[in-house]
Design an enzyme around this catalytic site. Structure first.
Site, PDB file in Angstrom:
ATOM      1  N   SER A  46      -1.052   8.448  12.888  1.00 48.27           N
ATOM      2  CA  SER A  46      -0.458   8.548  14.222  1.00 48.27           C
ATOM      3  C   SER A  46      -1.530   8.725  15.296  1.00 48.27           C
ATOM      4  O   SER A  46      -2.659   9.121  15.013  1.00 48.27           O
ATOM      5  CB  SER A  46       0.505   9.734  14.277  1.00 48.27           C
ATOM      6  OG  SER A  46      -0.235  10.945  14.258  1.00 48.27           O
ATOM      7  N   GLU A  93      -7.609  -0.627   8.022  1.00 53.65           N
ATOM      8  CA  GLU A  93      -6.326  -0.700   8.726  1.00 53.65           C
ATOM      9  C   GLU A  93      -6.475  -0.271  10.181  1.00 53.65           C
ATOM     10  O   GLU A  93      -5.695  -0.661  11.043  1.00 53.65           O
ATOM     11  CB  GLU A  93      -5.281   0.180   8.028  1.00 53.65           C
ATOM     12  CG  GLU A  93      -3.908   0.115   8.694  1.00 53.65           C
ATOM     13  CD  GLU A  93      -2.796   0.733   7.861  1.00 53.65           C
ATOM     14  OE1 GLU A  93      -3.102   1.370   6.848  1.00 53.65           O
ATOM     15  OE2 GLU A  93      -1.623   0.563   8.234  1.00 53.65           O
ATOM     16  N   GLN A 149       0.859  -1.176   0.000  1.00 51.66           N
ATOM     17  CA  GLN A 149       0.000   0.000   0.000  1.00 51.66           C
ATOM     18  C   GLN A 149       0.893   1.223   0.000  1.00 51.66           C
ATOM     19  O   GLN A 149       1.574   1.493   0.988  1.00 51.66           O
ATOM     20  CB  GLN A 149      -0.856  -0.113   1.265  1.00 51.66           C
ATOM     21  CG  GLN A 149      -1.551   1.074   1.770  1.00 51.66           C
ATOM     22  CD  GLN A 149      -1.911   0.844   3.246  1.00 51.66           C
ATOM     23  OE1 GLN A 149      -1.503  -0.133   3.869  1.00 51.66           O
ATOM     24  NE2 GLN A 149      -2.656   1.743   3.825  1.00 51.66           N
ATOM     25  N   GLY A 150       0.938   1.949  -1.137  1.00 51.39           N
ATOM     26  CA  GLY A 150       1.848   3.087  -1.261  1.00 51.39           C
ATOM     27  C   GLY A 150       1.144   4.403  -1.007  1.00 51.39           C
ATOM     28  O   GLY A 150       0.604   5.029  -1.930  1.00 51.39           O
ATOM     29  N   SER A 178       2.297   6.888   2.087  1.00 52.15           N
ATOM     30  CA  SER A 178       3.210   7.897   2.629  1.00 52.15           C
ATOM     31  C   SER A 178       4.317   8.262   1.641  1.00 52.15           C
ATOM     32  O   SER A 178       4.753   7.432   0.837  1.00 52.15           O
ATOM     33  CB  SER A 178       3.869   7.376   3.911  1.00 52.15           C
ATOM     34  OG  SER A 178       2.925   7.264   4.940  1.00 52.15           O
ATOM     35  N   SER A 211       5.114  -0.817   3.826  1.00 54.02           N
ATOM     36  CA  SER A 211       5.310  -2.148   4.399  1.00 54.02           C
ATOM     37  C   SER A 211       5.303  -3.213   3.316  1.00 54.02           C
ATOM     38  O   SER A 211       4.416  -3.224   2.464  1.00 54.02           O
ATOM     39  CB  SER A 211       4.201  -2.469   5.405  1.00 54.02           C
ATOM     40  OG  SER A 211       4.282  -1.586   6.496  1.00 54.02           O
TER      41      SER A 211
END
Lengths: 314, 399
Positions: free
Chosen positions: B381, B266, B148-149, B151, B183
Site C-alpha cells: 500500500s 512489482e 503470485q500467492g 497475501s 491476481s
C-alpha cells in the site's frame, strides 16, 4: 565517453566546493565548461547539470545562468534580460544575475515580437519590488534600445537558450530541494515533542517521504533529460524533455519546500532559519523560463499524430 | 499483494548511487537497431490479436496469450532473456523496448507480460539452472499463466505474519493454508507461494517460497469479482497439497528474499510496462480535453513523465542484474500517483457522461477508472511504501 554516476556526484561535490570557497563566479570556467555548446559531449552536459545542482545546494549567486543563456545566443559576454515590463516612465528589464557588473553596462533582451534587442544603459530599479530571490535576477530601468538581430534569424538560438536554461534551472531546483530535505530529516530526528523525536511520528514520516519521492523523481528526470541533450536535435520541437523537466522541477520544488516548512514548524518560518532562502530561490526559479502553472496546459496537448511525447529513456 | 517492509531486508542488493548516469547503460546502437527492427516487424505483421473490446477477463487473457505465443514464436519475446530459458540474450531494456513499441502500435502492455515482469527476473535469480530451464520457458512463451500467492485473509500489509504452512513430508512438503486477492489465480496454471516452514515467531526468517501446480489435488480456487466488475482476483485454498522437493525456490527459509525480489520488480520495472498503457489512455483523454481540464491533464502528463524516467532507471539497473529493494518504493508511489492522475483527468474530461454510460466506450473508462483506485494498494500500500521510504531512504526510525 563513459561517466558513471559516481563521477557525476563527484562533479557536484567539486562544483559545491568552488561555490563555497569563492562564491562561484567562475565555477563554469574552473570546470572547463565550453560556452560553445557541445551537447554531444557527455562531460559538457554533466558539468552543466552539476554546476547548477551545486548552485542550488549552496544558494550561490553567480553569473552561471546568464552565461548559459547568453552563450546560446552567441553573445557570451553580454547581460541577458529575461522579461520586460512597461513602467512610468520607460521600460524595466528583469536581468539575470551578472555579479560584479551590476548596472555597469547594457543588457540584451530576446523580444518575441522583434528579435534580439540591446539596451545601451541600465540602472538598478527595485521599485515597486524585486523577485523573491534577487540573487537570481533583478530589475533594471532601461533606456534606449536597438535591434541587433531580427527575430526570424534567432529561432534556433532562442530554442537552444530556453532548452539549456530550463535544464539548468531544473538542476538548481533539484539541488535546493535536496538540501531542504536533508535539513528537515536531520531536524525530524533531533527535535523532540512529547518526549519523542518528531520523526518517529508516522504523519511526519509520510510527509517527508512523499517529498523525497518528488525529489527522486526530479533527480531521475534531470539525469534522463541531461542525457537526452546528446540526441541529434536536442533543442528541436521533437524534444519536449526540457519543458516537461522545467514544469516537473517547479512542481516538485514547491512541494518539497512546503513539506519541509511544515516539518520545521514555526522555526522554519523565521528569518534566521535557512528555509525561506531555499524557498525563495525555488519560487524564483520556477517563475523563470515558464513556471509549472504556465507550462502545464501546453503539456496536455497531443501532437498532430495524436501522440503525447515520450521521453527517450531506454 | 501487499508486504511488510518493516522487517530486515535479507538479500537486498544495495544499489545507491549505481548506474545513475552510466553512459554504457544508455541507448546503444544495439538498442536503436533493435527498435527499428521491432517497428518494421509490427508495421508488416499487423493486425495481431487484441484484448480491447472483450468484456470478460478470460476472453481478454486468451487474446493476450495468443499475442504472447506469436511474439515468442517469431522471436521478439525471446529478446531480453538468457539462452537457458529459451531466450536469445539481451536484457530488461530489450523487453522494455518491446512493450513500448507494442503499446505505440496499439497493443497496450502486452497483457500477460505484467506477471512475467513481476515474477521471472526474481525467479531467474533464485532458481537453479535446471529449474529455470524446465519452468520459465512455459511462462515466457504463453503456454502457462502464473500467479503470485502472498497475501492472506489476515496478512495484507503485515505479510510476514502469514499462516500458510509447508511441513516436511518425506522428500517434499505438505502445504496447508489460504491465499487471497491473488491476481489471475482463477486463470493460472501455477503459483509462486510464500509459506511458513519454521516457527511463526521467527516471522520473515521462517518463510520459504514454492512453485505450485494449481491443478493438483487439494488446491481450490475461487474467483473474486472486483469492484470494477472483472474477476482477476481469486482466493486459493491449499488442503494438504503435496509439493515435490524440486519445487522449493532457493533454500528453505529464504522465502523472504525471494519475495523481496519479486516485490522489487512489482514496484519498479513493472511500472515501465504500466506507463506504456497509461500514455495511450492519456492521449485519448488529452485529445478530448477542453480548456478547463488542461491543468488536470497536464498534471497527469507530468506524473507520466516522472514514472517513465524513474522506471527506465529501474529497468536499466535490472538489466545489470540489480534489484532495487527499498529504492523501488518511490517508483511504485510514482506509478500509483500517475495512474490515478490519468483516470482523475478522464473523469474531469468526460464528466458525467463517463459515469452515466453516455459514451460509446464508457464501459472501458468506467472499468479502468475503478481499477486505478487499487494501484495505491496492490504490491504494497501507499502507506507501506511511504514508511519504507522514511525508514530505508531517509533513515527516520519509528521509535
Amino acid at each position: 565517453v563513459s561517466i558513471p554516476d559516481g563521477d557525476y556526484e563527484e562533479l557536484v561535490g567539486v562544483a559545491s566546493a568552488i561555490f563555497e570557497a569563492t562564491g562561484g563566479d567562475d565555477a563554469l570556467d574552473r570546470l572547463e565548461w565550453d560556452p560553445q555548446a557541445r551537447l554531444d559531449d557527455p562531460e559538457w552536459r554533466h558539468t552543466l547539470g552539476a554546476v547548477f545542482e551545486a548552485q542550488g545546494m549552496t544558494l550561490a549567486s553567480t553569473p552561471a545562468l546568464n552565461r548559459v543563456v547568453a552563450s546560446a545566443y552567441g553573445i557570451a559576454d553580454r547581460r541577458m534580460a529575461v522579461a520586460a515590463s512597461a513602467a512610468t516612465p520607460g521600460i524595466r528589464l528583469l536581468c539575470l544575475a551578472e555579479t560584479g557588473k551590476a548596472g555597469a553596462s547594457g543588457a540584451v533582451l530576446d523580444d518575441a515580437g522583434s528579435g534580439l534587442v540591446a539596451f545601451a544603459a541600465i540602472e538598478p530599479d527595485a521599485w515597486p519590488g524585486g523577485p523573491l530571490d534577487e540573487s537570481v535576477a533583478s530589475w533594471f530601468a532601461a533606456g534606449d534600445s536597438s535591434l541587433i538581430v531580427a527575430g526570424e534569424r534567432i529561432g534556433g538560438a532562442r530554442r537552444l537558450a530556453l532548452t539549456l536554461a530550463r535544464v539548468a534551472v531544473a538542476h538548481e531546483i533539484l539541488g535546493a530541494s535536496g538540501v531542504l530535505l536533508r535539513l528537515a530529516v536531520d531536524y525530524a530526528k533531533d527535535r523532540k515533542q512529547f518526549d519523542r523525536p518528531i520523526g518517529s511520528y508516522q504523519a511526519l514520516q509520510h510527509l517527508l517521504a512523499q517529498a523525497e519521492v518528488e525529489r527522486r523523481a526530479l533527480r531521475d528526470a534531470c539525469r534522463a533529460t541531461l542525457w537526452s541533450l546528446g540526441s541529434p536535435d536536442p533543442a528541436g520541437r521533437d524534444n519536449q524533455g526540457p519543458v516537461l523537466l522545467k514544469a516537473l522541477a517547479g512542481r516538485a520544488g514547491r512541494r518539497v519546500a512546503q513539506a519541509t516548512q511544515q516539518a520545521f514548524g514555526a522555526i522554519g518560518f523565521t528569518w534566521e532559519h535557512h528555509h525561506h532562502r531555499y524557498h525563495r530561490r525555488i519560487l524564483t526559479l520556477d517563475a523563470l523560463f515558464g513556471s509549472v502553472d504556465e507550462l502545464r496546459p501546453q503539456l496536455a496537448v497531443v501532437g498532430g499524430d495524436g501522440r503525447l511525447w515520450r521521453a527517450p529513456v531506454l | 499483494v501487499t508486504a511488510d517492509d518493516r522487517g530486515p531486508a535479507p538479500g537486498l542488493v544495495q544499489v545507491a548511487g549505481v548506474g545513475l548516469i552510466d553512459e554504457d547503460s544508455r541507448p546503444t546502437e544495439d538498442l536503436n537497431a533493435y527498435r527499428s527492427q521491432v517497428r518494421a516487424w509490427l508495421a508488416s505483421r499487423q493486425p495481431l490479436p487484441r484484448s480491447r473490446g472483450q468484456r470478460s477477463f478470460g476472453e481478454r487473457l486468451a487474446r493476450l496469450r495468443e499475442l504472447q505465443a506469436i511474439l515468442w514464436a517469431e522471436g521478439w519475446a525471446r529478446r531480453g532473456w538468457p539462452e537457458e530459458v529459451g531466450g536469445v540474450g539481451g536484457d530488461a531494456r530489450h523487453r522494455a523496448l518491446l512493450y513500448d513499441e507494442l503499446a505505440l502500435a496499439g497493443y497496450p502492455f502486452g497483457g500477460v507480460y505484467e506477471h512475467v515482469e513481476i515474477l521471472a527476473p526474481a525467479l531467474l535469480r533464485h532458481w537453479s539452472t535446471e529449474q529455470m530451464g524446465r519452468f520459465l520457458p512455459r511462462l515466457l512463451c504463453g503456454d502457462d499463466v502464473w500467479c503470485q500467492g502472498f497475501s492472506e485473509p489476515d496478512s495484507g500489509s503485515d505479510l510476514s505474519s502469514m499462516r500458510t504452512r509447508a511441513t516436511r513430508d518425506g522428500e517434499g512438503y505438505r502445504l496447508n493454508g489460504r491465499k487471497i486477492w491473488t491476481s489471475w489465480a482463477a486463470y493460472a496454471d501455477r503459483c509462486v507461494v510464500l509459506a511458513r516452514t519454521g516457527p511463526a515467531d521467527e516471522r520473515h526468517r521462517s518463510l520459504s517460497a514454492f512453485f505450485i501446480d494449481l491443478d493438483v489435488p487439494g488446491v481450490e480456487v475461487r474467483a473474486l469479482r472486483q469492484a470494477n466488475g472483472l474477476d482477476e482476483l481469486a482466493e486459493v485454498t491449499f488442503d494438504d497439497v503435496l509439493i515435490p522437493r524440486d519445487r522449493l525456490i532457493g533454500e528453505e527459509g529464504t522465502g523472504w528474499s525471494v519475495a523481496l525480489d519479486i516485490l522489487s520488480c512489482e514496484r519498479s520495472a513493472f511500472a515501465w510496462l504500466r506507463q506504456t498503457k497509461l500514455y495511450l489512455a492519456a492521449e485519448r483523454i488529452a485529445a478530448a480535453a477542453g480548456p478547463s481540464a488542461l491543468d488536470a491533464v497536464g498534471d497527469a502528463v507530468l506524473d507520466l513523465f516522472a514514472v517513465r524516467t524513474a522506471s527506465a532507471r529501474a529497468v536499466a539497473q535490472l538489466g545489470q542484474g540489480l534489484f532495487l529493494g527499498p529504492e523501488a518504493a518511490p517508483v511504485k508511489l510514482l506509478l500509483s500517483t500517475a495512474e490515478q492522475a490519468v483516470y482523475d483527468a478522464a473523469q474531469r474530461v468526460f464528466g458525467p457522461d463517463m459515469v452515466l454510460g453516455a459514451m460509446e466506450d464508457s464501459a472501458d473508462w468506467q472499468e479502468e477508472y475503478l481499477f486505478s483506485r487499487i494501484v495505491t494498494i496492490y504490491g504494497g500500500s501507499r502507506q507501506m511504501q511511504l514508511s519504507t521510504v522514511a525508514r530505508f531512504l531517509l533513515g527516520i526510525a519509528s521509535r
